[in-house]
Design a protein around this motif. Structure first.
Motif, PDB file in Angstrom:
ATOM      1  N   GLY A  34      46.099 -10.285  51.280  1.00  0.00           N
ATOM      2  CA  GLY A  34      45.348 -10.256  52.529  1.00  0.00           C
ATOM      3  C   GLY A  34      43.896  -9.917  52.224  1.00  0.00           C
ATOM      4  O   GLY A  34      43.530  -9.731  51.052  1.00  0.00           O
ATOM      5  N   SER A  59      35.911 -14.476  52.886  1.00  0.00           N
ATOM      6  CA  SER A  59      37.083 -14.004  52.119  1.00  0.00           C
ATOM      7  C   SER A  59      38.328 -14.764  52.541  1.00  0.00           C
ATOM      8  O   SER A  59      39.125 -15.188  51.700  1.00  0.00           O
ATOM      9  CB  SER A  59      37.310 -12.499  52.340  1.00  0.00           C
ATOM     10  OG  SER A  59      36.273 -11.731  51.790  1.00  0.00           O
ATOM     11  N   CYS A  60      38.492 -14.938  53.881  1.00  0.00           N
ATOM     12  CA  CYS A  60      39.659 -15.687  54.395  1.00  0.00           C
ATOM     13  C   CYS A  60      39.672 -17.090  53.791  1.00  0.00           C
ATOM     14  O   CYS A  60      40.706 -17.551  53.288  1.00  0.00           O
ATOM     15  CB  CYS A  60      39.598 -15.816  55.925  1.00  0.00           C
ATOM     16  SG  CYS A  60      39.839 -14.284  56.812  1.00  0.00           S
ATOM     17  N   LEU A  65      43.370 -18.280  53.917  1.00  0.00           N
ATOM     18  CA  LEU A  65      44.001 -17.591  55.059  1.00  0.00           C
ATOM     19  C   LEU A  65      43.304 -18.071  56.327  1.00  0.00           C
ATOM     20  O   LEU A  65      42.065 -17.991  56.408  1.00  0.00           O
ATOM     21  CB  LEU A  65      43.770 -16.089  54.933  1.00  0.00           C
ATOM     22  CG  LEU A  65      44.892 -15.181  54.455  1.00  0.00           C
ATOM     23  CD1 LEU A  65      44.398 -13.748  54.375  1.00  0.00           C
ATOM     24  CD2 LEU A  65      46.108 -15.274  55.356  1.00  0.00           C
ATOM     25  N   ASP A  66      44.067 -18.518  57.296  1.00  0.00           N
ATOM     26  CA  ASP A  66      43.462 -18.961  58.559  1.00  0.00           C
ATOM     27  C   ASP A  66      43.312 -17.773  59.490  1.00  0.00           C
ATOM     28  O   ASP A  66      44.317 -17.191  59.921  1.00  0.00           O
ATOM     29  CB  ASP A  66      44.357 -20.007  59.239  1.00  0.00           C
ATOM     30  CG  ASP A  66      44.216 -21.362  58.587  1.00  0.00           C
ATOM     31  OD1 ASP A  66      43.138 -21.619  58.011  1.00  0.00           O
ATOM     32  OD2 ASP A  66      45.184 -22.133  58.633  1.00  0.00           O
ATOM     33  N   CYS A  67      42.067 -17.424  59.803  1.00  0.00           N
ATOM     34  CA  CYS A  67      41.858 -16.333  60.751  1.00  0.00           C
ATOM     35  C   CYS A  67      42.306 -16.835  62.135  1.00  0.00           C
ATOM     36  O   CYS A  67      41.865 -17.897  62.574  1.00  0.00           O
ATOM     37  CB  CYS A  67      40.391 -15.912  60.763  1.00  0.00           C
ATOM     38  SG  CYS A  67      40.096 -14.496  61.827  1.00  0.00           S
ATOM     39  N   LEU A  96      43.256  -8.843  57.567  1.00  0.00           N
ATOM     40  CA  LEU A  96      44.100  -9.997  57.894  1.00  0.00           C
ATOM     41  C   LEU A  96      45.129 -10.122  56.783  1.00  0.00           C
ATOM     42  O   LEU A  96      44.772 -10.349  55.616  1.00  0.00           O
ATOM     43  CB  LEU A  96      43.265 -11.279  58.020  1.00  0.00           C
ATOM     44  CG  LEU A  96      44.061 -12.480  58.544  1.00  0.00           C
ATOM     45  CD1 LEU A  96      44.542 -12.258  59.980  1.00  0.00           C
ATOM     46  CD2 LEU A  96      43.226 -13.760  58.488  1.00  0.00           C
ATOM     47  N   ARG A  98      48.606 -11.830  55.036  1.00  0.00           N
ATOM     48  CA  ARG A  98      49.193 -13.178  54.979  1.00  0.00           C
ATOM     49  C   ARG A  98      50.320 -13.303  56.008  1.00  0.00           C
ATOM     50  O   ARG A  98      50.633 -14.384  56.462  1.00  0.00           O
ATOM     51  CB  ARG A  98      49.747 -13.429  53.569  1.00  0.00           C
ATOM     52  CG  ARG A  98      50.381 -14.792  53.351  1.00  0.00           C
ATOM     53  CD  ARG A  98      49.396 -15.911  53.109  1.00  0.00           C
ATOM     54  NE  ARG A  98      48.518 -15.636  51.987  1.00  0.00           N
ATOM     55  CZ  ARG A  98      47.445 -16.371  51.677  1.00  0.00           C
ATOM     56  NH1 ARG A  98      47.121 -17.428  52.398  1.00  0.00           N
ATOM     57  NH2 ARG A  98      46.682 -16.040  50.660  1.00  0.00           N
ATOM     58  N   PRO A 113      49.633 -15.231  59.703  1.00  0.00           N
ATOM     59  CA  PRO A 113      48.708 -14.122  59.450  1.00  0.00           C
ATOM     60  C   PRO A 113      48.665 -13.118  60.598  1.00  0.00           C
ATOM     61  O   PRO A 113      48.833 -13.477  61.758  1.00  0.00           O
ATOM     62  CB  PRO A 113      47.359 -14.822  59.273  1.00  0.00           C
ATOM     63  CG  PRO A 113      47.711 -16.202  58.857  1.00  0.00           C
ATOM     64  CD  PRO A 113      48.984 -16.533  59.576  1.00  0.00           C
ATOM     65  N   SER A 152      39.545  -8.589  48.954  1.00  0.00           N
ATOM     66  CA  SER A 152      40.985  -8.744  49.159  1.00  0.00           C
ATOM     67  C   SER A 152      41.670  -7.386  49.129  1.00  0.00           C
ATOM     68  O   SER A 152      41.092  -6.381  48.712  1.00  0.00           O
ATOM     69  CB  SER A 152      41.575  -9.644  48.078  1.00  0.00           C
ATOM     70  OG  SER A 152      41.847  -8.886  46.914  1.00  0.00           O
TER      71      SER A 152
END
Ligand code: PMP
Length: 291
Positions: A34, A59-60, A65-67, A96, A98, A113, A152
């Motif tokens: 995350g 970072s996402c 990673l989809d915010c 956030l 995973r 997420p 992260s």
């Protein structure tokens, strides 16, 4: 204020912090999978919130990673969390994860997420007298192993560095990269000042927002600032060494591996920048009102 009175955001709702829970199958719990951010609010204003939100979204993107919310909505949720906790001076963290796909398998497929936001009263952790830091055996991983630009949840490298430094009796760790160049301290960027030039490492470090602010304030003071490659020699021979972070501010270092920095006291460059930073925190220039 206890955990029943504090309010956190999790699972798409505001709940008492004591009831804010995540699944044991969340990949953040299982794998440190995350991303997160930390900001501070001072006198009712959140410092550089926009820059933190933008770094978070980078970072996402970097870790695919989809915010689940837009930049604007995320900003509103962060401000609302602070507001609901009735805090003027706050330490705010959002994460956030995973999420989970209902199994403990290391397979991101099907994970949903989970956005978590929390706010706590601000605690001043700065050291007036200065830290004694020690180079540790553990190194910062290069970007192709674990990219330091990504904020992260994978902090084991930094935690181990701190454990090693503390076990050796130092206050804080100084971490080198695999080539032996200066990188960071756990949770902090580093600056050295020598002959009127302020320098900070450029490779394999988080692009800290306090680092950026420090460079901006130093430039405004007419100091020469360089992002460059630095060796331990630069820290051993500097007039001043200090660390920067959102939660800690600008923190003096008075000893590196048993060598006294300068005259062993926080120096004039740091003092001037600390004052500028305090003023910046309380000003409207870079901050968002909680309202
Ligand atoms: N490096 C690392 C590894 C960090 O975790 C932090 C704290 N976020 C920093 C540097 C300082 O960054 P910032 O000034 O944005 O808090």
């Amino acid at each position: 204020m206890d955990a029943n009175e504090r309010i956190a955001y999790v699972g798409e709702e505001f709940v008492p912090e004591a009831k804010a829970t995540v699944s044991i199958l969340d990949h953040a719990v299982l794998y440190g999978d995350g991303v997160f951010e930390t900001v501070v609010a001072w006198k009712g204003r959140i410092f550089k919130l926009d820059a933190h939100v933008r770094r978070f979204l980078r970072s996402c993107a970097a870790v695919a990673l989809d915010c689940p919310v837009t930049q604007e909505h995320l900003t509103e949720l962060i401000v609302e969390t602070v507001r609901r906790n009735g805090l003027e001076n706050a330490y705010i963290k959002w994460i956030l994860t995973r999420g989970s796909n209902g199994t403990p398998l290391m397979d991101p497929a099907g994970c949903v997420p989970n956005l978590i936001i929390m706010a706590r009263p601000y605690i001043d952790r700065s050291s007036a007298t200065g830290l004694r830091v020690k180079t540790v055996a553990v190194r910062r991983p290069p970007g192709h192993v674990l990219d330091a630009h990504v904020k992260s949840l994978n902090y084991l490298n930094l935690v181990m560095a701190k454990v090693e430094a503390k076990a050796a009796g130092a206050d804080q760790a100084l971490i080198l990269d695999v080539h032996g160049r200066l990188c960071e301290a756990p949770g902090f960027n580093i600056f050295v000042s020598a002959d009127g030039v302020l320098k900070t490492p450029r490779h394999d470090v988080l692009r800290g927002i306090t680092r950026e602010t420090t460079m901006e304030l130093a430039t405004e003071r007419g100091l020469q600032v360089q992002e460059t490659e630095l060796e331990l020699y630069d820290a051993y021979t500097a007039d001043e060494v200090f660390l920067t972070s959102t939660a800690g501010g600008l923190v003096p270092v008075v000893e590196v591996d048993g060598r006294t920095v300068g005259d062993g006291k926080p120096g004039p460059v740091l003092s001037a920048l600390q004052e500028d930073y305090r003023n910046a925190l309380a000003s409207a220039r870079w901050s968002t009102p909680i309202g």
